[in-house]
Design an enzyme around this catalytic site. Structure first.
Site, PDB file in Angstrom:
ATOM      1  N   HIS A 170      46.552  26.349  26.945  1.00 34.82           N
ATOM      2  CA  HIS A 170      45.890  27.614  27.258  1.00 34.82           C
ATOM      3  C   HIS A 170      44.435  27.348  27.622  1.00 34.82           C
ATOM      4  O   HIS A 170      43.528  27.538  26.816  1.00 34.82           O
ATOM      5  CB  HIS A 170      46.003  28.584  26.080  1.00 34.82           C
ATOM      6  CG  HIS A 170      47.382  29.117  25.880  1.00 34.82           C
ATOM      7  ND1 HIS A 170      48.258  28.613  24.929  1.00 34.82           N
ATOM      8  CD2 HIS A 170      48.065  30.098  26.528  1.00 34.82           C
ATOM      9  CE1 HIS A 170      49.393  29.264  24.987  1.00 34.82           C
ATOM     10  NE2 HIS A 170      49.319  30.180  25.948  1.00 34.82           N
ATOM     11  N   ASN A 171      44.230  26.926  28.858  1.00 39.38           N
ATOM     12  CA  ASN A 171      42.907  26.568  29.351  1.00 39.38           C
ATOM     13  C   ASN A 171      42.700  27.154  30.738  1.00 39.38           C
ATOM     14  O   ASN A 171      43.546  27.886  31.255  1.00 39.38           O
ATOM     15  CB  ASN A 171      42.735  25.044  29.360  1.00 39.38           C
ATOM     16  CG  ASN A 171      43.889  24.352  30.087  1.00 39.38           C
ATOM     17  OD1 ASN A 171      44.301  24.791  31.153  1.00 39.38           O
ATOM     18  ND2 ASN A 171      44.419  23.285  29.499  1.00 39.38           N
ATOM     19  N   ARG A 172      41.591  26.830  31.348  1.00 38.11           N
ATOM     20  CA  ARG A 172      41.264  27.399  32.661  1.00 38.11           C
ATOM     21  C   ARG A 172      42.229  26.929  33.750  1.00 38.11           C
ATOM     22  O   ARG A 172      42.440  27.647  34.751  1.00 38.11           O
ATOM     23  CB  ARG A 172      39.827  27.061  33.032  1.00 38.11           C
ATOM     24  CG  ARG A 172      39.541  25.570  33.180  1.00 38.11           C
ATOM     25  CD  ARG A 172      38.076  25.295  33.471  1.00 38.11           C
ATOM     26  NE  ARG A 172      37.226  25.649  32.336  1.00 38.11           N
ATOM     27  CZ  ARG A 172      35.891  25.595  32.367  1.00 38.11           C
ATOM     28  NH1 ARG A 172      35.259  25.177  33.474  1.00 38.11           N
ATOM     29  NH2 ARG A 172      35.189  25.930  31.309  1.00 38.11           N
ATOM     30  N   VAL A 173      42.810  25.753  33.589  1.00 34.76           N
ATOM     31  CA  VAL A 173      43.776  25.275  34.588  1.00 34.76           C
ATOM     32  C   VAL A 173      45.052  26.111  34.518  1.00 34.76           C
ATOM     33  O   VAL A 173      45.641  26.469  35.548  1.00 34.76           O
ATOM     34  CB  VAL A 173      44.091  23.778  34.365  1.00 34.76           C
ATOM     35  CG1 VAL A 173      45.024  23.262  35.455  1.00 34.76           C
ATOM     36  CG2 VAL A 173      42.805  22.965  34.356  1.00 34.76           C
ATOM     37  N   ASP A 231      44.284  35.080  29.353  1.00 37.45           N
ATOM     38  CA  ASP A 231      44.183  34.228  28.164  1.00 37.45           C
ATOM     39  C   ASP A 231      42.724  33.907  27.835  1.00 37.45           C
ATOM     40  O   ASP A 231      42.421  32.873  27.221  1.00 37.45           O
ATOM     41  CB  ASP A 231      44.967  32.922  28.372  1.00 37.45           C
ATOM     42  CG  ASP A 231      46.449  33.076  28.046  1.00 37.45           C
ATOM     43  OD1 ASP A 231      46.782  33.940  27.222  1.00 37.45           O
ATOM     44  OD2 ASP A 231      47.266  32.331  28.625  1.00 37.45           O
ATOM     45  N   PHE A 267      65.041  28.586  25.920  1.00 37.87           N
ATOM     46  CA  PHE A 267      64.042  29.467  26.526  1.00 37.87           C
ATOM     47  C   PHE A 267      64.461  29.865  27.939  1.00 37.87           C
ATOM     48  O   PHE A 267      64.307  31.026  28.337  1.00 37.87           O
ATOM     49  CB  PHE A 267      62.683  28.764  26.556  1.00 37.87           C
ATOM     50  CG  PHE A 267      61.571  29.624  27.087  1.00 37.87           C
ATOM     51  CD1 PHE A 267      60.981  30.585  26.288  1.00 37.87           C
ATOM     52  CD2 PHE A 267      61.115  29.483  28.390  1.00 37.87           C
ATOM     53  CE1 PHE A 267      59.953  31.386  26.777  1.00 37.87           C
ATOM     54  CE2 PHE A 267      60.098  30.271  28.889  1.00 37.87           C
ATOM     55  CZ  PHE A 267      59.514  31.230  28.070  1.00 37.87           C
ATOM     56  N   ASP A 290      52.967  34.124  34.223  1.00 45.64           N
ATOM     57  CA  ASP A 290      52.478  33.514  32.988  1.00 45.64           C
ATOM     58  C   ASP A 290      53.305  32.289  32.599  1.00 45.64           C
ATOM     59  O   ASP A 290      52.798  31.367  31.950  1.00 45.64           O
ATOM     60  CB  ASP A 290      52.493  34.546  31.856  1.00 45.64           C
ATOM     61  CG  ASP A 290      51.627  34.121  30.679  1.00 45.64           C
ATOM     62  OD1 ASP A 290      50.805  33.207  30.842  1.00 45.64           O
ATOM     63  OD2 ASP A 290      51.782  34.714  29.593  1.00 45.64           O
TER      64      ASP A 290
END
Length: 627
Positions: A361-364, A403, A588, A533
């Site tokens: 969960h980062n900017r990338v 996020d 999933f 997402d």
């Protein structure tokens, strides 16, 4: 007639008797004498032809000659000559010879025909074998196609209680009698349920009926189980969006995205050689003229193979602000909503700075989500006339902010550790509530980043309400409720009784407004953002696996924190037990991802390439789990 000829020619002129076609055959006479008197043969025969009387046909005469003997069987120097008319016999022989020749010719023709038949039989056999091989190949291909296009079913009953109620009512309306046991089962499910838009006994099904291991079942339960109905939807169905022009007019103002992109690059080059002194905007514009960045930005507009990691490297770890500025400016939204470019650049850079460098969960990740959301809008939602420009801006900003300030742990961790966010939002989607709230605080507390300042109040209200609904909709505990409502809408759209059952291409029909309500527009946009997402599921296999490894490491780090706090480690978050990842991926895909993308494609067919990419990655994990 029998005549007697002596050995000497003088006693009987044999050659005068042997006449053929009016000519004496002295040669035959000499041969006859040699056979009888010299070689002592018992007989000599010859057949000669002479013209018939009155010009008739040939007359065939058989001459037989044999030696004479006395009473003591002693050969004498003489021979008898007898003649027979064998014309009819000769004719028969000729006819028989002709018939034989005809038969031989016919036999040769039959043999030739038989040869052709055999050759044809060989060809037919060969072609039959080829067709059989083609049939087998087509059957294999058909089987593969069916396996490829079929959404795998689990033994779970994923039909929500609300859907079962509607189905029962439909049966009653059609005059069907419901079995008593079905009515009792539905009544009990309603009485036990705290959320009618989720499958009944979801936890038990995930643990015991979905074919998942215990750890995977528990992980899926934690992710999907929860109260999704708490908190009212903030976008009223009758909220007006009439001021904002529709998406076709927006795209007409912008001509084409590629053309706008060229204009952005031209403006960026002018900034490089002058322009005003705004540091945020100048830094943003400087990145846009780097050739490698230019190529990646153009690729982001249309490619499933877009690599957000590569853009991060090319921009010095500023991929989100770069791509966000490129998309929003390129879509003509800055002009439509009077957003100063300097404020847009400042806002995006503040948001980007709020993304901590967690493994996943980062900017990338936010950049990758933004890119997939852009593709879903450009190739479907905008082209089909679903979104108006205020919703287009809301979708872009929601993808960028969805996020913001993520702590690298999930909602369950925040709740069980009594984190401030969980206390602030009463355990209701604490992460998602924080993401959207903190994003608005950036604009509210930093005037230089207030992108909403010059908007009309109605547009600002619609944009805020839309962003809240979009970002809160990314909470996986709301998955079944959201998907259930979306499936009901999809069934309504494809029903034969629906006036406009299929969304048509607005660029072809000239239609200027969406045929669906604001409520359903929001529903489609929420599902699109959910797809974006988890958009790494649409990436090429190597890139998808890289994202999966990043996510797994973030899970392990949460498990490490749980261990430090003496908490029970969450399923799949113990780095000492790494065997469940492959099976959890299959679960999933089957329970969440494939039904989500398939449902979306049912309403927005243009998104089918993304569904195909998801299926490709599913087949990889399914094969890996089987080994």
């Amino acid at each position: 007639m029998i005549q007697k000829a002596g050995k000497a020619e003088a006693s009987f002129q044999l050659h005068e008797l042997l006449v053929e076609h009016g000519q004496e055959r002295k040669d035959i006479a000499a041969e006859a004498r040699a056979a009888i008197f010299e070689r002592n043969e018992r007989a000599f025969r010859c057949t000669l032809a002479t013209p018939g009387k009155d010009g008739g046909g040939l007359r065939h005469t058989l001459f037989e000659m044999w030696p004479t003997v006395d009473s003591g069987n002693t050969l004498q120097a003489a021979m008898f000559v007898n003649s027979f008319n064998v014309t009819e016999q000769k004719q028969l022989e000729c006819e028989l010879a002709a018939a034989k020749l005809q038969l031989l010719r016919q036999n040769a023709e039959l043999e030739a025909s038989n040869g052709e038949l055999k050759a044809n039989e060989v060809i037919i056999t060969s072609e039959k074998e080829c067709l059989q091989a083609q049939k087998q190949e087509l059957q294999k291909h058909l089987k593969l196609v069916l396996q490829t296009n079929q959404i795998p079913h689990t033994s779970m009953d994923t039909m929500t209680i609300a859907e079962k109620i509607v189905s029962a009512l439909d049966q009653i309306v059609e005059g069907e009698r419901l079995p008593l046991e079905d009515v009792i089962e539905l009544r009990n499910a309603i009485m036990k349920a705290d959320d009618l838009r989720k499958p009944a006994d979801l936890k038990d099904q995930l643990l015991y009926r979905a074919g998942l291991s215990t750890d995977v079942g528990l992980a899926m339960t934690e992710m999907l189980q929860g109260d999704s109905n708490r908190g009212a939807s903030r976008l009223a169905a009758n909220r007006s969006t009439t001021r904002a022009s529709d998406s076709r007019e927006l795209w007409a103002r912008s001509n084409s995205f590629d053309e706008c992109a060229l204009q952005i690059r031209h403006a960026a080059r002018q900034w490089k050689h002058g322009g005003n002194d705004d540091s945020s905007l100048k830094a943003q514009m400087t990145l846009l003229v780097i050739p490698h960045v230019e190529r990646l930005l153009m690729e982001a507009g249309s490619s499933l193979a877009f690599d957000a990691f590569e853009l991060a490297e090319a921009t010095g770890n500023r991929p989100l602000s770069t791509l966000g500025f490129f998309f929003i400016k390129g879509s003509g939204l800055t002009e439509a909503f009077h957003i100063p470019e300097s404020k847009l650049a400042a806002f995006l850079q503040h948001i980007e700075a709020g993304y901590v460098d967690h493994p996943y969960h980062n900017r990338v990740h936010a950049t990758a989500v933004l890119q997939v959301m852009h593709m879903l809008m450009q190739n479907g939602l905008i082209r089909l006339g679903v979104l108006q420009d205020v919703m287009i801006l809301a979708c872009y900003l929601s993808a960028i902010c969805h996020d913001f300030e993520h702590p690298g742990v999930n909602n369950d961790f925040l709740v069980k550790t009594s984190d401030r966010k969980a206390l602030l939002y009463n355990d209701i989607s604490p992460l998602e509530n924080h993401h959207v709230s903190a994003s608005f605080f950036v604009a509210a507390e930093k005037p230089q980043a207030d992108i909403f300042a010059n908007m009309q109040p109605e547009d600002r209200g619609t944009l805020r309400a839309s962003m809240i609904d979009l970002i809160l909709g990314t909470d996986m505990k709301k998955h079944f409720g959201l998907l259930s409502r979306f499936q009901a809408f999809s069934n309504q759209m494809t029903s034969p009784s629906t006036t406009n059952p299929v969304l048509s291409d607005a660029t072809k029909t000239g239609q200027r407004t969406s045929i669906i309500s604001a409520e359903h527009t929001m529903l489609i946009a929420q599902v699109a953002l959910k797809c974006a997402d988890i958009g790494h599921l649409t990436c090429p296999q190597a890139l998808h696996i890289k994202w999966t490894e990043q996510l797994r490491e973030e899970f392990f780090r949460q498990g490490d924190q749980e261990e430090q706090r003496n908490l029970k480690k969450s399923p799949l978050m113990d780095r000492n037990e790494v065997t469940g990842m492959t099976k959890s991926q299959v679960g999933f895909f089957e329970i969440v991802a494939l039904p989500l993308f398939a449902g979306y494609v049912q309403v927005i067919p243009n998104a089918k390439p993304l569904l195909d990419a998801v299926k490709s990655n599913y087949r990889f994990w399914h094969a890996a789990a089987a080994t």
